[in-house]
Design a protein around this motif. Structure first.
Motif, mmCIF file in Angstrom:
data_model
loop_
_atom_site.group_PDB
_atom_site.id
_atom_site.type_symbol
_atom_site.label_atom_id
_atom_site.label_comp_id
_atom_site.label_asym_id
_atom_site.label_seq_id
_atom_site.Cartn_x
_atom_site.Cartn_y
_atom_site.Cartn_z
ATOM 1 N N LEU A 108 0.883 -1.231 -0.118
ATOM 2 C CA LEU A 108 0.037 0.030 0.003
ATOM 3 C C LEU A 108 0.927 1.268 -0.063
ATOM 4 O O LEU A 108 1.747 1.505 1.100
ATOM 5 C CB LEU A 108 -1.044 -0.084 1.273
ATOM 6 C CG LEU A 108 -1.983 1.158 1.393
ATOM 7 C CD1 LEU A 108 -2.675 1.002 0.032
ATOM 8 C CD2 LEU A 108 -2.745 1.059 2.819
ATOM 9 N N PRO A 109 0.890 2.178 -0.981
ATOM 10 C CA PRO A 109 1.753 3.343 -1.109
ATOM 11 C C PRO A 109 1.185 4.200 -0.209
ATOM 12 O O PRO A 109 0.107 4.424 0.318
ATOM 13 C CB PRO A 109 1.665 3.803 -2.588
ATOM 14 C CG PRO A 109 0.097 3.418 -2.942
ATOM 15 C CD PRO A 109 -0.108 1.983 -2.045
ATOM 16 N N ASP A 110 2.243 5.261 0.262
ATOM 17 C CA ASP A 110 1.992 6.214 1.231
ATOM 18 C C ASP A 110 0.816 7.190 0.269
ATOM 19 O O ASP A 110 0.712 7.331 -0.854
ATOM 20 C CB ASP A 110 3.122 7.271 1.304
ATOM 21 C CG ASP A 110 4.229 6.542 2.118
ATOM 22 O OD1 ASP A 110 3.764 5.572 2.993
ATOM 23 O OD2 ASP A 110 5.604 6.674 2.213
ATOM 24 N N GLY A 111 -0.022 7.869 0.885
ATOM 25 C CA GLY A 111 -1.160 8.622 0.490
ATOM 26 C C GLY A 111 -2.489 8.155 0.148
ATOM 27 O O GLY A 111 -3.295 8.695 -0.058
ATOM 28 N N VAL A 112 -2.563 6.689 0.506
ATOM 29 C CA VAL A 112 -3.696 5.938 0.279
ATOM 30 C C VAL A 112 -4.021 5.378 1.748
ATOM 31 O O VAL A 112 -3.579 4.695 2.322
ATOM 32 C CB VAL A 112 -3.603 4.825 -0.748
ATOM 33 C CG1 VAL A 112 -4.991 4.032 -0.698
ATOM 34 C CG2 VAL A 112 -3.272 5.066 -2.024
ATOM 35 N N SER A 113 -5.293 5.821 2.206
ATOM 36 C CA SER A 113 -5.681 5.578 3.686
ATOM 37 C C SER A 113 -5.906 4.161 3.817
ATOM 38 O O SER A 113 -6.498 3.576 2.908
ATOM 39 C CB SER A 113 -6.745 6.344 4.125
ATOM 40 O OG SER A 113 -7.781 5.998 3.633
ATOM 41 N N GLU A 114 -5.676 3.497 5.006
ATOM 42 C CA GLU A 114 -6.267 2.091 5.049
ATOM 43 C C GLU A 114 -8.022 2.037 4.815
ATOM 44 O O GLU A 114 -8.421 1.023 4.539
ATOM 45 C CB GLU A 114 -5.946 1.759 6.521
ATOM 46 C CG GLU A 114 -4.450 1.466 6.997
ATOM 47 C CD GLU A 114 -3.639 2.653 7.334
ATOM 48 O OE1 GLU A 114 -4.552 3.564 7.515
ATOM 49 O OE2 GLU A 114 -2.575 2.458 7.711
ATOM 50 N N GLU A 115 -8.703 3.135 5.308
ATOM 51 C CA GLU A 115 -10.235 3.094 5.150
ATOM 52 C C GLU A 115 -10.502 2.710 3.658
ATOM 53 O O GLU A 115 -11.444 2.104 3.320
ATOM 54 C CB GLU A 115 -10.786 4.159 5.846
ATOM 55 C CG GLU A 115 -10.702 4.082 7.502
ATOM 56 C CD GLU A 115 -11.289 5.118 7.942
ATOM 57 O OE1 GLU A 115 -12.108 6.061 7.444
ATOM 58 O OE2 GLU A 115 -11.313 5.164 9.297
ATOM 59 N N VAL A 116 -9.766 3.514 2.886
ATOM 60 C CA VAL A 116 -10.220 3.512 1.599
ATOM 61 C C VAL A 116 -9.570 2.285 0.875
ATOM 62 O O VAL A 116 -10.107 1.708 0.165
ATOM 63 C CB VAL A 116 -9.485 4.687 0.702
ATOM 64 C CG1 VAL A 116 -9.362 4.534 -0.916
ATOM 65 C CG2 VAL A 116 -10.256 6.022 0.894
ATOM 66 N N ALA A 117 -8.312 1.877 1.340
ATOM 67 C CA ALA A 117 -7.680 0.559 0.650
ATOM 68 C C ALA A 117 -8.498 -0.489 1.039
ATOM 69 O O ALA A 117 -8.501 -1.440 0.191
ATOM 70 C CB ALA A 117 -6.195 0.475 0.982
ATOM 71 N N ALA A 118 -8.703 -0.908 2.317
ATOM 72 C CA ALA A 118 -9.673 -1.887 2.685
ATOM 73 C C ALA A 118 -10.835 -2.302 1.776
ATOM 74 O O ALA A 118 -11.261 -3.594 1.524
ATOM 75 C CB ALA A 118 -10.085 -1.422 3.982
#
Length: 324
Positions: A108-118
């Protein structure tokens, strides 16, 4: 660690919250601390034993998640402790830590939040697989998305838009359609007030749409198939309406069109490198702001039953996320 468990099959109210021992990763495995887990409609089915996958009891719901690597087992080469990752495990993610394999995870790259990525892996991954790998969607083509306001539908709207398509969002209310418009839909069709086939034909100057993305099934499936154009592609994604439609094959012959199955869950196993490429593309689009996943709501782990109720009662617009 805390984990939501399905100990007996039933509705969301049968789930329980338990304290479990922290697992240790075996050979080829990765232990991930879960920062966010996303729920999908199929989670409401799997806890009732009505889905094609039937895990052994007890199990946790939740197929997709994002978090940080805690430790790795022998032979793991792609990840190390401290890495931010997103992943897919079919079930088991609604807990404070989950075991995954290397193939289950993506950095997961920086700048992408866990809530979005999940909430990115399943719905957006399915949409990109459907449009890119199955329909071979090209820029400038028209796409009709059924059920366009739910998590699956919104993902399809955004992905088709990012690929340069003209997107026609189809849903059951003005409120739902406005959400689809906010996420990139060019045209809107309320199929409770308008005839779906007639309206789709009108919006394409009588030619019919190039691609139909159907995660709903049920009563509108045949009308959507009739609205496809010559050599159109009808993507069978799911059956959220609860009814598996029977499509008249003479339409397929007369239109020279294709009815294509989109079984993303099996495709990522059979074609893992292709899956990684698709995830990389999605993360790049998120970083560029070309897709902006909509989170319906975020719930603490002890409100997982309530969160699943939002899905089962069709109230969720966008992704439903659990924060352990």
């Amino acid at each position: 660690m805390k984990a939501v468990l399905c100990e007996r099959l039933g509705g969301p109210g049968t789930l329980v919250l338990r304290d479990l021992e922290m697992p240790e990763p075996g050979s080829g495995e990765v232990l991930v601390r879960v920062a966010a887990a996303a729920l999908n409609f199929f989670d409401t089915l799997i806890i009732e034993g009505k889905y094609q996958f039937r895990p052994e009891l007890p199990f946790s719901p939740g197929a997709e998640f994002a978090g940080q690597v805690m430790s790795v087992g022998e032979g793991v080469e792609l990840f190390e402790p401290g890495d931010r990752v997103m992943g897919y495990v079919r079930w088991g993610a609604v807990r404070e830590a989950v075991i995954a394999t290397e193939d289950d995870l993506v950095l997961l790259p920086d700048g992408v939040s866990e809530e979005v990525a999940a909430g990115l892996t399943v719905t957006y991954g399915t949409a990109l697989h459907g449009f890119r790998d199955r329909a071979r969607l090209e820029g400038g083509e028209s796409v009709a998305v059924l059920g366009a306001s739910g998590g699956v539908g919104l993902a399809a709207v955004e992905v088709a838009r990012a690929m340069g398509a003209r997107v026609i969002a189809c849903a059951s209310s003005a409120e739902k359609l406005e959400l689809a418009r906010a996420h990139g839909a060019d045209e809107l069709v309320n199929y409770t007030e308008e005839d779906l086939k007639t309206r789709l034909k009108a919006l394409t100057d009588g030619c019919g749409v190039d691609v139909v993305y159907d995660p709903v099934g049920g009563a509108y499936a045949e009308a959507a198939l009739r609205a496809t154009g010559w050599r159109g592609r009808y993507l069978v994604v799911g059956f959220a309406a609860g009814e598996i439609p029977r499509l008249p094959l003479n339409l397929v012959m007369l239109k020279g069109c294709d009815v294509l199955g989109v079984f993303w869950g099996d495709a990522i196993i059979r074609e893992p490198e292709n899956h990684r490429d698709n995830m990389a593309q999605l993360l790049a689009w998120v970083a560029e702001g070309r897709i902006v996943p909509h989170v319906h709501a975020v719930y603490p782990i002890d409100e997982t039953a309530r969160a699943l109720g939002e899905l089962s009662e069709r109230r969720a617009q966008g992704k439903v996320v659990i924060r352990p």
